[in-house]
Motif scaffolding. Structure first.
Motif, PDB file in Angstrom:
ATOM      1  N   ASP A   1      30.559  37.086  46.049  1.00  0.00           N
ATOM      2  CA  ASP A   1      31.717  36.217  46.245  1.00  0.00           C
ATOM      3  C   ASP A   1      31.482  34.836  45.675  1.00  0.00           C
ATOM      4  OD1 ASP A   1      33.222  38.139  47.451  1.00  0.00           O
ATOM      5  OD2 ASP A   1      32.851  37.478  49.506  1.00  0.00           O
TER       6      ASP A   1
ATOM      7  N   ARG B   1      34.071  32.008  46.181  1.00  0.00           N
ATOM      8  CA  ARG B   1      35.356  32.570  45.771  1.00  0.00           C
ATOM      9  C   ARG B   1      36.519  31.884  46.485  1.00  0.00           C
ATOM     10  NH1 ARG B   1      36.817  38.588  44.772  1.00  0.00           N
ATOM     11  NH2 ARG B   1      34.656  38.893  45.286  1.00  0.00           N
TER      12      ARG B   1
ATOM     13  N   GLU C   1      39.972  38.744  37.096  1.00  0.00           N
ATOM     14  CA  GLU C   1      39.672  39.944  37.894  1.00  0.00           C
ATOM     15  C   GLU C   1      38.999  39.547  39.213  1.00  0.00           C
ATOM     16  OE1 GLU C   1      36.808  43.846  37.543  1.00  0.00           O
ATOM     17  OE2 GLU C   1      37.662  43.020  35.704  1.00  0.00           O
TER      18      GLU C   1
ATOM     19  N   ASN D   1      40.701  40.281  42.861  1.00  0.00           N
ATOM     20  CA  ASN D   1      40.013  41.025  43.916  1.00  0.00           C
ATOM     21  C   ASN D   1      40.093  40.268  45.237  1.00  0.00           C
ATOM     22  OD1 ASN D   1      39.300  43.234  42.399  1.00  0.00           O
ATOM     23  ND2 ASN D   1      37.311  42.410  41.824  1.00  0.00           N
ATOM     24  N   LYS D   2      39.979  38.937  45.184  1.00  0.00           N
ATOM     25  CA  LYS D   2      40.105  38.114  46.390  1.00  0.00           C
ATOM     26  C   LYS D   2      41.503  38.285  46.980  1.00  0.00           C
ATOM     27  CE  LYS D   2      41.026  33.599  46.379  1.00  0.00           C
ATOM     28  NZ  LYS D   2      40.891  32.146  46.236  1.00  0.00           N
TER      29      LYS D   2
ATOM     30  N   TRP E   1      43.641  40.763  46.455  1.00  0.00           N
ATOM     31  CA  TRP E   1      43.824  42.134  46.906  1.00  0.00           C
ATOM     32  C   TRP E   1      43.153  42.349  48.262  1.00  0.00           C
ATOM     33  CZ3 TRP E   1      46.649  46.122  47.021  1.00  0.00           C
ATOM     34  CH2 TRP E   1      46.156  47.361  47.403  1.00  0.00           C
ATOM     35  N   ASN E   2      41.959  41.804  48.442  1.00  0.00           N
ATOM     36  CA  ASN E   2      41.264  41.949  49.721  1.00  0.00           C
ATOM     37  C   ASN E   2      42.030  41.259  50.850  1.00  0.00           C
ATOM     38  OD1 ASN E   2      39.207  43.470  48.644  1.00  0.00           O
ATOM     39  ND2 ASN E   2      37.893  41.711  48.248  1.00  0.00           N
TER      40      ASN E   2
END
Length: 152
Positions: free
Chosen positions: A44, A58, A135, A139-140, A142-143
């Motif tokens: 992260d 992140r 990307e 991802n952050k 999306w999580n």
């Protein structure tokens, strides 16, 4: 007479050892400068390694942009041995960390909660790094969405 010869020998040793030390330091600095900076995305965190290292969580990243040009540097505030690495006061009024390997675009701008970072590498490497950063940020997001909707 012999004392004078010893004094000259000692002076010569001091001069040669000082010169050797200076040359060694310059060689080490040139090796470090030529290594440049790299951006590593792991877990992260975003890590900028090189002369002026930095780690960014992140959650600190607010935005990542790919720019054709960047504001002109006005005043170097601190950092780095290379002229294009360090903290600058830019002509748009913001303070930003600048890691420029390439003087032409594109440039990556990373906006964090407490700092801004401009970076460039070769054209291909800059675009590739930008895509990795996007990307990473997606991802952050999306999580967070998964946690919100599914409680995962």
């Amino acid at each position: 007479m012999n004392n004078r010869k010893n004094q000259k020998d000692n002076n010569w040793r001091i001069v040669t050892s000082t010169f050797s030390a200076i040359v060694s330091i310059l060689i080490i600095i040139s090796i470090v400068v030529s290594m440049g900076n790299k951006l590593i995305i792991k877990d992260d965190k975003i890590k900028i390694v090189g002369i002026s290292a930095m780690t960014i969580d992140r959650d600190e990243v607010l935005e990542v942009e790919l720019l054709d040009d960047m504001p002109k540097n006005i005043k170097k505030l601190k950092g780095g041995l290379e002229s294009y690495i360090g903290l600058y006061k830019l002509d748009n009024g913001e303070e930003a960390y600048v890691y420029k390997k390439n003087l032409d675009g594109p440039f990556i701008k990373i906006t964090c909660k407490d700092k801004k970072i401009y970076m460039s590498f070769s054209r291909e490497e800059t675009i590739k790094t930008y895509n990795k950063l996007i990307e990473f940020i997606m991802n952050k997001t999306w999580n967070r969405l998964k946690k919100f909707y599914y409680g995962v």
